[in-house]
Scaffold this motif. Structure first.
Motif, PDB file in Angstrom:
ATOM      1  N   MET A 193      88.541  46.061  -0.491  1.00 30.53           N
ATOM      2  CA  MET A 193      89.614  45.633   0.401  1.00 30.53           C
ATOM      3  C   MET A 193      90.235  44.309  -0.025  1.00 30.53           C
ATOM      4  O   MET A 193      91.191  43.833   0.604  1.00 30.53           O
ATOM      5  N   ALA A 194      89.695  43.695  -1.095  1.00 28.55           N
ATOM      6  CA  ALA A 194      90.136  42.350  -1.462  1.00 28.55           C
ATOM      7  C   ALA A 194      91.372  42.337  -2.353  1.00 28.55           C
ATOM      8  O   ALA A 194      91.994  41.289  -2.521  1.00 28.55           O
ATOM      9  N   GLY A 195      91.721  43.471  -2.932  1.00 25.81           N
ATOM     10  CA  GLY A 195      92.863  43.501  -3.837  1.00 25.81           C
ATOM     11  C   GLY A 195      94.187  43.432  -3.112  1.00 25.81           C
ATOM     12  O   GLY A 195      94.295  43.624  -1.898  1.00 25.81           O
ATOM     13  N   ARG A 196      95.243  43.132  -3.862  1.00 23.63           N
ATOM     14  CA  ARG A 196      96.577  43.059  -3.264  1.00 23.63           C
ATOM     15  C   ARG A 196      97.084  44.446  -2.870  1.00 23.63           C
ATOM     16  O   ARG A 196      97.734  44.611  -1.853  1.00 23.63           O
ATOM     17  N   ALA A 197      96.814  45.423  -3.709  1.00 19.32           N
ATOM     18  CA  ALA A 197      97.241  46.799  -3.418  1.00 19.32           C
ATOM     19  C   ALA A 197      96.002  47.591  -2.990  1.00 19.32           C
ATOM     20  O   ALA A 197      95.273  48.114  -3.824  1.00 19.32           O
ATOM     21  N   THR A 198      95.749  47.626  -1.715  1.00 19.49           N
ATOM     22  CA  THR A 198      94.545  48.262  -1.181  1.00 19.49           C
ATOM     23  C   THR A 198      94.785  49.744  -0.951  1.00 19.49           C
ATOM     24  O   THR A 198      95.784  50.132  -0.342  1.00 19.49           O
ATOM     25  N   ASP A 199      93.871  50.560  -1.452  1.00 15.15           N
ATOM     26  CA  ASP A 199      93.931  52.002  -1.230  1.00 15.15           C
ATOM     27  C   ASP A 199      93.108  52.310   0.017  1.00 15.15           C
ATOM     28  O   ASP A 199      91.874  52.340  -0.027  1.00 15.15           O
ATOM     29  N   ASP A 200      93.780  52.522   1.132  1.00 11.87           N
ATOM     30  CA  ASP A 200      93.083  52.791   2.384  1.00 11.87           C
ATOM     31  C   ASP A 200      92.264  54.075   2.302  1.00 11.87           C
ATOM     32  O   ASP A 200      91.189  54.181   2.907  1.00 11.87           O
ATOM     33  N   GLY A 201      92.751  55.060   1.583  1.00 14.54           N
ATOM     34  CA  GLY A 201      92.019  56.298   1.425  1.00 14.54           C
ATOM     35  C   GLY A 201      90.718  56.106   0.676  1.00 14.54           C
ATOM     36  O   GLY A 201      89.702  56.733   0.992  1.00 14.54           O
TER      37      GLY A 201
END
Length: 280
Positions: A237-245
């Protein structure tokens, strides 16, 4: 309509509502894990994905270098090792401690100290634990986390098991001692078999405490050698582009091991909880 029929209907309705409140978030988490990024951000929201995508599970179950699966699988293994090890060590220490507190008077001060230690905020132990682990060379290791988790689980297990020992009849143990059994033999052959359901329930709750622990694992680990599952999920969850899936898929996979353990210990867990409730 008879009163007992109305009561039974109300019980089933209440049980259904409880089941829905538990299963609905898990169902939504699963739907998120198999939905595309477009489906997750589309307005109005689609409750069912237009295209079912299981690629995230394949990604998390892969050990390819620098892949999310490498971090996830290592973290799951670390959590399993540390939670199981800490629970076993705490259980071995909690059983004789709980028995002595239950059967011998004059130790109330130590018992209150155990409870007080459990109630102190974890942040108060950061520096002492860090210096101890540093001096012992246990930072970022499984053994270091086990030692820290024992400080959380041991007071909890001691209190739970002591309450069960208090509810057990002492006459059986006295009869066994008259037959020539020592204190340790009475504990191993008489008391523990009778307290088996409660021990299973206490062990499961203690294991879940270690499995879900985040704060100490965040401070005392820094790579995949000992990083646990809650920390790995936070890293996703720490990245700029978070993959919610992807995060949803990690939640589903992370719940499998606790679910398997709970199902395996279902009879023991239910027996321990109901026995503890009826003896209160």
């Amino acid at each position: 309509m008879p009163i007992f029929v109305c009561k039974r209907i109300l019980i089933y309705v209440a049980a259904l509502l409880v089941a829905l409140s538990i299963l609905a978030p898990l169902l939504w988490l699963f739907l998120m894990s198999v939905s595309s990024a477009k489906d997750l951000t589309q307005i109005p929201l689609h409750w069912l994905p237009q295209h079912w995508d299981f690629s995230r599970y394949q990604l998390l179950l892969s050990l390819a270098p620098d892949s999310p699966g490498q971090l996830f699988l290592h973290a799951m293994f670390n959590s399993l090792i540390t939670a199981t090890g800490a629970t076993l060590v705490s259980l071995l220490l909690a059983i004789p401690a709980a028995y002595s507190f239950s059967r011998y008077s004059g130790h109330e001060g130590w018992l209150m100290a155990c409870l007080g230690m459990y109630m102190v905020p974890p942040v108060a132990f950061i520096l002492p634990l860090y210096f101890i682990l540093q001096q012992l060379g246990l930072l970022n290791t499984h053994w270091g986390l086990m030692l820290v988790y024992c400080s959380l689980i041991l007071p909890f297990l001691t209190w739970m098991i002591k309450n069960q020992f208090d509810a057990m009849p002492y006459d059986i143990e006295q009869a066994a001692q008259l037959d020539g059994l020592s204190t340790y033999q009475v504990l191993l052959k008489i008391t523990l078999p009778l307290a088996k359901p409660a021990l299973g329930a206490a062990s499961l709750f203690g294991w879940l405490l270690a499995w879900d622990e985040f704060f100490y694992a965040l401070l005392f680990t820094n790579n995949i050698n000992a990083k646990t599952l809650p920390i790995a999920i936070a890293d996703f969850m720490a990245g700029r582009a978070t993959d919610d899936g992807l995060i949803a898929a990690t939640g589903i996979l992370a719940s499998i091991i606790p679910l398997i353990i709970a199902i395996a210990l279902q009879k023991t867990l239910v027996g321990g909880l109901t026995e503890g409730a009826s003896k209160g």
